[in-house]
Scaffold this active site. Structure first.
Site, short mmCIF file in Angstrom:
data_model
loop_
_atom_site.label_atom_id
_atom_site.label_comp_id
_atom_site.label_asym_id
_atom_site.label_seq_id
_atom_site.Cartn_x
_atom_site.Cartn_y
_atom_site.Cartn_z
N SER A 236 29.58 53.02 29.26
CA SER A 236 30.36 51.92 30.07
C SER A 236 31.23 52.87 30.94
O SER A 236 30.53 53.71 31.64
CB SER A 236 30.73 50.95 29.23
OG SER A 236 30.93 49.90 30.15
N LYS B 21 42.05 27.51 40.93
CA LYS B 21 43.42 28.48 40.73
C LYS B 21 43.70 28.60 39.41
O LYS B 21 43.75 27.43 38.66
CB LYS B 21 44.71 27.69 41.54
CG LYS B 21 45.90 28.56 41.22
CD LYS B 21 45.93 29.90 41.85
CE LYS B 21 47.25 30.79 41.93
NZ LYS B 21 47.17 32.10 42.32
#
Length: 301
Positions: free
Chosen positions: A119, A171
């Site tokens: 990764s 949000k």
């Protein structure tokens, strides 16, 4: 008379003890000067620089600066990047890649893999011009994921209510205290897809892969070093000796040159305080890991 003689003898003993302490102090100072003198006065000889990327990749500005400084160091004739990392956060992995590419623009760079180079660790490795893995290195793991813990069920069990006031529905999503909405999950999936596309394109560019060959290695799985060679994710099986042989054959960089480890956490405090500083740094890393638990992270893994 006896008392005076005893006093004279005692004074002589005290003088001898003081003389021994003075001699010991002088010897200690001389040893310290001899040990430190090469650090300040010896010219830096031609060498091969080595950078070790070990453990989970978090932000480390000093490490990035140390790598970038190798590009302008005329005494460093090449760079070996030794990777032993299962991955880490997105931007720090990107920073490592960019810094190594800056070095590669002006001198040869070769990567070696240890137990893991997966990764974000793989992103670090593909910044090099050539990659060596051990036969059983775990590498690849080309993909991205995000995790956000949710404790809504626990809060219900213990009878805690959380009031949230938001400027817009998305949000602060996803939230610790409430299950994510389908819209919030869709937005997060778009973020993941964008970063994954960047990662996949980077692998394709650096390793010359495209189409089905690129799709085959980009589904998130890890590969052994042997498999990675067959899939063109890695160039060859080997360690630092193989990397140095490649530098000698392809770039005429003598195998007699010493290898100098790049350092970016040198203590500025005298012993034994440097041990305390290292301990504090370890505690800071633990606090960073603990602090990451309740927050949302995009992790290349």
């Amino acid at each position: 008379m006896t008392s005076q003689a005893d006093m004279i003898i005692e004074r002589r003993r005290v003088r001898r003890r003081l003389a021994m302490w003075r001699i010991g102090a002088i010897v200690a100072i001389v040893v310290a000067v001899v040990a430190l003198l090469p650090k300040f006065s010896s010219p830096v000889r031609d060498h091969i620089a080595r950078v070790t990327v070990d453990g989970i990749i978090f932000a480390d500005d000093k490490r990035v600066a140390a790598i970038r400084s190798i590009a302008g160091n005329d005494s460093a004739k090449a760079l070996i990047v030794h990777v032993n990392s299962p991955g880490g956060a997105v931007v720090p992995s990107e920073d490592l890649y960019d810094a190594i590419r800056e070095v590669a623009a002006v001198k040869p760079v070769v990567a070696t893999m240890s137990e893991y180079a997966a990764s974000g660790g793989y992103i670090t490795a593909i910044a090099a011009d050539r990659i060596y893995a051990r036969a059983n290195t775990l590498t690849g793991s080309i993909g991205v994921y995000m995790e956000a813990p949710n404790i809504a069920g626990l809060l219900d069990t213990i009878g805690v209510e959380v009031t949230r006031v938001k400027s817009a529905p998305l949000k602060g999503e996803p939230s610790l205290s409430s299950p994510p909405s389908p819209e919030a999950l869709q937005v997060q999936q778009q973020l993941i897809a964008d970063t994954y596309g960047w990662f996949k394109d980077l692998v394709g560019e650096r390793r010359g892969l495209a189409g089905g060959a690129l799709d085959q290695v980009s589904d998130g799985r890890a590969f052994t070093g042997r498999q990675a060679v067959e899939l063109d994710l890695v160039d060859a099986i080997g360690g630092e000796a193989a990397a140095r042989a490649w530098l000698a054959e392809e770039h005429a960089i003598s195998e007699d040159l010493s290898v100098r480890e790049a350092k970016w956490r040198d203590s500025e405090l005298p012993w034994p305080f440097d041990d305390l500083e290292r301990g504090a740094a370890s505690i800071a890393q633990i606090e960073q890991l603990i602090g990451a638990v309740p927050r949302l992270y995009a992790i290349i893994r």
